[in-house]
Write an enzyme that holds these catalytic residues in place. Structure first.
Site, PDB file in Angstrom:
ATOM      1  N   GLU A 176      11.416   6.289   1.899  1.00 11.66           N
ATOM      2  CA  GLU A 176      12.755   6.640   2.355  1.00 11.66           C
ATOM      3  C   GLU A 176      13.707   5.753   1.549  1.00 11.66           C
ATOM      4  OE1 GLU A 176      13.233   6.120   6.576  1.00 11.66           O
ATOM      5  OE2 GLU A 176      15.369   6.589   6.472  1.00 11.66           O
ATOM      6  N   ARG A 215      -1.382  -0.961   7.418  1.00 16.14           N
ATOM      7  CA  ARG A 215      -0.344  -1.459   6.534  1.00 16.14           C
ATOM      8  C   ARG A 215      -0.615  -2.919   6.184  1.00 16.14           C
ATOM      9  NH1 ARG A 215       4.302   0.433   8.299  1.00 16.14           N
ATOM     10  NH2 ARG A 215       5.690  -1.095   7.416  1.00 16.14           N
ATOM     11  N   LYS A 241      11.717  -3.141   5.998  1.00 13.18           N
ATOM     12  CA  LYS A 241      12.989  -2.946   5.305  1.00 13.18           C
ATOM     13  C   LYS A 241      14.171  -3.377   6.154  1.00 13.18           C
ATOM     14  CE  LYS A 241      11.934   1.178   3.742  1.00 13.18           C
ATOM     15  NZ  LYS A 241      11.926   2.484   3.074  1.00 13.18           N
TER      16      LYS A 241
HETATM   17  P1  ATP Z   1       9.549  -0.269   6.680  1.00 13.94           P
HETATM   18  O1  ATP Z   1       8.686  -0.421   7.883  1.00 13.94           O
HETATM   19  O2  ATP Z   1       9.588  -1.471   5.806  1.00 13.94           O
HETATM   20  O3  ATP Z   1      10.898   0.301   6.972  1.00 13.94           O
HETATM   21  P2  ATP Z   1       8.633   2.293   5.954  1.00 13.94           P
HETATM   22  O4  ATP Z   1       7.229   2.603   6.236  1.00 13.94           O
HETATM   23  O5  ATP Z   1       9.619   2.886   6.865  1.00 13.94           O
HETATM   24  O6  ATP Z   1       8.790   0.746   5.769  1.00 13.94           O
HETATM   25  P3  ATP Z   1       8.912   4.075   3.781  1.00 13.94           P
HETATM   26  O7  ATP Z   1       9.951   4.128   2.740  1.00 13.94           O
HETATM   27  O8  ATP Z   1       8.857   5.173   4.766  1.00 13.94           O
HETATM   28  O9  ATP Z   1       9.056   2.691   4.515  1.00 13.94           O
HETATM   29  O10 ATP Z   1       7.487   3.840   3.116  1.00 13.94           O
HETATM   30  C1  ATP Z   1       6.985   4.636   2.079  1.00 13.94           C
HETATM   31  C2  ATP Z   1       5.497   4.572   2.122  1.00 13.94           C
HETATM   32  O11 ATP Z   1       5.046   3.229   2.009  1.00 13.94           O
HETATM   33  C3  ATP Z   1       4.958   5.109   3.420  1.00 13.94           C
HETATM   34  O12 ATP Z   1       3.889   5.987   3.128  1.00 13.94           O
HETATM   35  C4  ATP Z   1       4.503   3.909   4.167  1.00 13.94           C
HETATM   36  O13 ATP Z   1       3.411   4.219   4.969  1.00 13.94           O
HETATM   37  C5  ATP Z   1       4.135   2.937   3.048  1.00 13.94           C
HETATM   38  N1  ATP Z   1       4.307   1.558   3.485  1.00 13.94           N
HETATM   39  C6  ATP Z   1       5.418   0.972   3.959  1.00 13.94           C
HETATM   40  N2  ATP Z   1       5.190  -0.295   4.312  1.00 13.94           N
HETATM   41  C7  ATP Z   1       3.878  -0.541   4.058  1.00 13.94           C
HETATM   42  C8  ATP Z   1       3.021  -1.679   4.217  1.00 13.94           C
HETATM   43  N3  ATP Z   1       3.464  -2.841   4.719  1.00 13.94           N
HETATM   44  N4  ATP Z   1       1.735  -1.551   3.837  1.00 13.94           N
HETATM   45  C9  ATP Z   1       1.284  -0.401   3.328  1.00 13.94           C
HETATM   46  N5  ATP Z   1       2.024   0.698   3.154  1.00 13.94           N
HETATM   47  C10 ATP Z   1       3.316   0.644   3.521  1.00 13.94           C
HETATM   48 MG    MG Z   2       9.135   5.187   7.031  1.00 13.69          MG
END
Ligand code: ATP
Ligand code: MG
Length: 562
Positions: free
Chosen positions: A35, A260, A270
């Site tokens: 995102e 994760r 984020k």
């Molecule tokens: P945040 O929790 O930091 O806001 P998010 O998961 O909402 O992160 P996205 O932009 O949706 O952020 O993430 C893109 C991809 O990266 C998704 O497929 C998500 O599952 C993966 N991802 C995000 N954070 C992690 C993490 N700590 N470890 C592994 N994969 C991750």
């Molecule tokens: Mg997300």
């Protein structure tokens, strides 16, 4: 070990099985779906390495898809930085760059299809009421009074929502599933909401926006994704995604959830990272203390080290936290091989060698990397006045201190043996400001012809030839392993390490380092790995310490506690 971790993880096992059974005709299409509401961090790197890695290993492709369904938060800067970071990590999506917003028309069509099947309805409850009606884990939800509107009325209202006839928040489109389901995601989830926000790509075309849950699975389907790899928190959403795809009778990707990445002494969310940036606790998204990809890059990490780290931690089904020491250890392994050695004195103490002729200088030969002789050698100027590290001198040496002290002889690395013959002090403060020494001309190259041994070796820089530089020393951003673990009423901000950045302004570096380009990496003997910061100019060089030579953290941690 690395190889084994890569070949046996359960995600790769599932993909290999699907290929064997022909589930997707042997095709492998994955995607990385960020995102665009922040910069990528090392947690994302785990997902990037997994998704692009799967595609590469199984002869498939990996799409980069921006999940830009939420108009209020997304920004063009994030779209740009995410592409830069994925490329820098060493991956390429080729022509497969997509945006969920490109599917808005198609998603709208899917919603209409569900309404026509009697599987979705327009609901006039306020957001608060929707939440209240949903119930909770122990109580079933209640049905919305608008649940049984006719298909015609729903179609008419939904088209008018799309036409912008209603106020923000006045109505939603909801799926008609089961208000008593033990899975809260299936209790008539909202599919569309009215939002008067400008979208970074579709502008003001849409007064309604699909919810993430309604967009994600269908976007995978539109792109013919075979394996939709995501983190564990989406496990409970999978039945909902399955319901959409089954009702719409469209291509169905296999969703696979993995744990994760969490790392000690930092935050990987984020929301938290934005807060650190927005409130000025760090200097922007690429602050070298942040676990963002751009921060790690500026700090001096290599993409190879980050990929190797992702390999070493592997992919598992259960949440855990990795010690930041493993990340730094992996980094040292990589930097050790590639970094030329140089000398830099961070906290200089002047040394005058009284029996070395004034105005004379000579060149000392030193190898660039004892671990890799193919990196050659270089010549370093030596002269009557040099700098050594303040820490390498003690007027009254404690036991086991083997470096310079009055009357004692040590080696200046690759140059000569010197003996301390006098100490000059600041009259006012008593601080040692200069040492007087003699050198033994028979110890050229740092070895004595009579077999005499010295216990200490110091790095040094010739005063006349030194490059003045600023050096930024970084430490962990947070004092505690789990910054989010705070006493009641506290905040993760309380756990920030006040000494995470220490700026040293009067460092003396080996000749020539003023010409190093931003991003160039070195090992400063005994001090760690360093790289040139983008702020650096030949007139005012700036170096970042990427990582110290050894993990001093555990020792410091203990010292702090006692
Ligand atoms: P945040 O929790 O930091 O806001 P998010 O998961 O909402 O992160 P996205 O932009 O949706 O952020 O993430 C893109 C991809 O990266 C998704 O497929 C998500 O599952 C993966 N991802 C995000 N954070 C992690 C993490 N700590 N470890 C592994 N994969 C991750
Ligand atoms: Mg997300």
């Amino acid at each position: 070990m690395t190889q084994a971790a890569t070949s046996v993880d359960f995600v790769r096992g599932i993909v290999a099985d699907d290929n064997r059974t022909g589930k997707f005709g042997g095709r492998v299409i994955t995607r990385f779906p960020p995102e665009p509401n922040g910069y990528l961090h090392i947690g994302h790197a785990k997902s990037v390495c997994l998704n692009f890695g799967l595609a590469a290993e199984f002869g498939g492709v990996c799409n980069l898809r921006f999940d830009d369904t939420n108009p209020s938060k997304e920004e063009v800067e994030f779209v740009r930085s995410i592409q830069e970071d994925v490329h820098w990590l060493g991956f390429d999506w080729g022509r497969n760059l997509f945006y969920a917003s490109d599917y808005f028309e198609q998603l709208f069509g899917y919603a209409v299809q569900l309404i026509e099947k009697g599987k979705a309805y327009v609901c006039d409850l306020t957001p608060e009421e929707v939440r209240e009606y949903r119930g909770n884990l122990t109580e079933p939800g209640r049905e919305s009074p608008f649940r049984n509107r006719s298909i015609e009325e729903n179609l008419d209202l939904f088209r008018r929502m799309r036409a912008g006839e209603f106020d923000e928040g006045a109505r939603t489109l909801r799926a008609k599933i089961d208000m008593a389901s033990p899975n809260l995601n299936l209790r008539d989830p909202v599919l569309y909401r009215i939002l008067n926000e400008t979208h970074h790509r579709t502008g003001d075309d849409w007064p309604i926006y699909p919810m993430y849950d309604f967009a994600h699975g269908q976007s995978d389907s539109i792109e013919n994704v075979t394996h939709s790899v995501c983190t564990l928190e989406f496990e409970d959403h999978r039945p909902l995604y399955d319901w959409f795809l089954d009702e719409l009778e469209i291509h169905h990707a296999q969703q696979i959830e993995f744990a994760r990445l969490n790392i000690t002494h930092t935050v990987l969310s984020k929301r938290r990272l934005s807060q650190l940036v927005d409130e000025g606790h760090v200097n922007g998204w690429d602050d070298p203390r942040l676990p963002t990809i751009s921060g790690l890059r500026r700090r001096g990490y290599t993409p190879e080290a980050i990929r190797d780290f992702c390999d070493r931690i592997g992919v598992a089904k259960r949440d855990n936290t990795v010690g930041i020491a493993l990340l730094e250890h992996t980094l040292r392994d990589d930097l050790n091989k590639r970094s030329p050695r140089v000398m830099g004195v961070l906290d200089p103490l002047k040394v005058v060698i009284e029996n070395y002729p004034e105005g004379q200088s000579e060149e000392i030969v030193s190898v660039n990397n004892p671990e890799d002789m193919s990196m050659g050698e270089r010549r370093i100027p030596f002269s009557r006045t040099v700098y050594i590290e303040k820490d390498d001198f003690r007027e009254e040496p404690p036991p086991k201190f083997y470096r310079l002290s009055p009357g004692r002889e040590i080696r200046l690395k690759d140059a000569y043996y010197i003996t301390c013959t006098g100490v000059v002090k600041d009259e006012a403060t008593g601080e040692v400001i200069e040492l007087r020494c003699t050198y033994d001309p028979e110890t050229a190259g740092g070895t004595s012809s009579d077999g005499r041994k010295v216990r200490g070796t110091s790095h040094w820089v010739s005063a006349d030839h030194a490059v003045d530089a600023e050096v930024r020393i970084y430490d962990h951003l947070f004092l505690t392993e789990d910054p989010d673990n705070v006493p009641d009423g506290g905040d993760f901000i309380d756990n920030l390490n006040p000494e995470s950045l220490v700026v040293l302004k009067s460092c003396k570096l080996e000749q020539g380092l003023d010409k190093a380009k931003p991003g160039e990496r070195f090992q400063f003997l005994r001090q760690g790995y360093f790289c040139v910061d983008p702020d650096s100019t030949p007139e005012a060089p700036v170096f970042n310490r990427t990582v110290a030579l050894r993990d001093t953290w555990s020792r410091m941690d203990q010292a702090r506690r006692s």
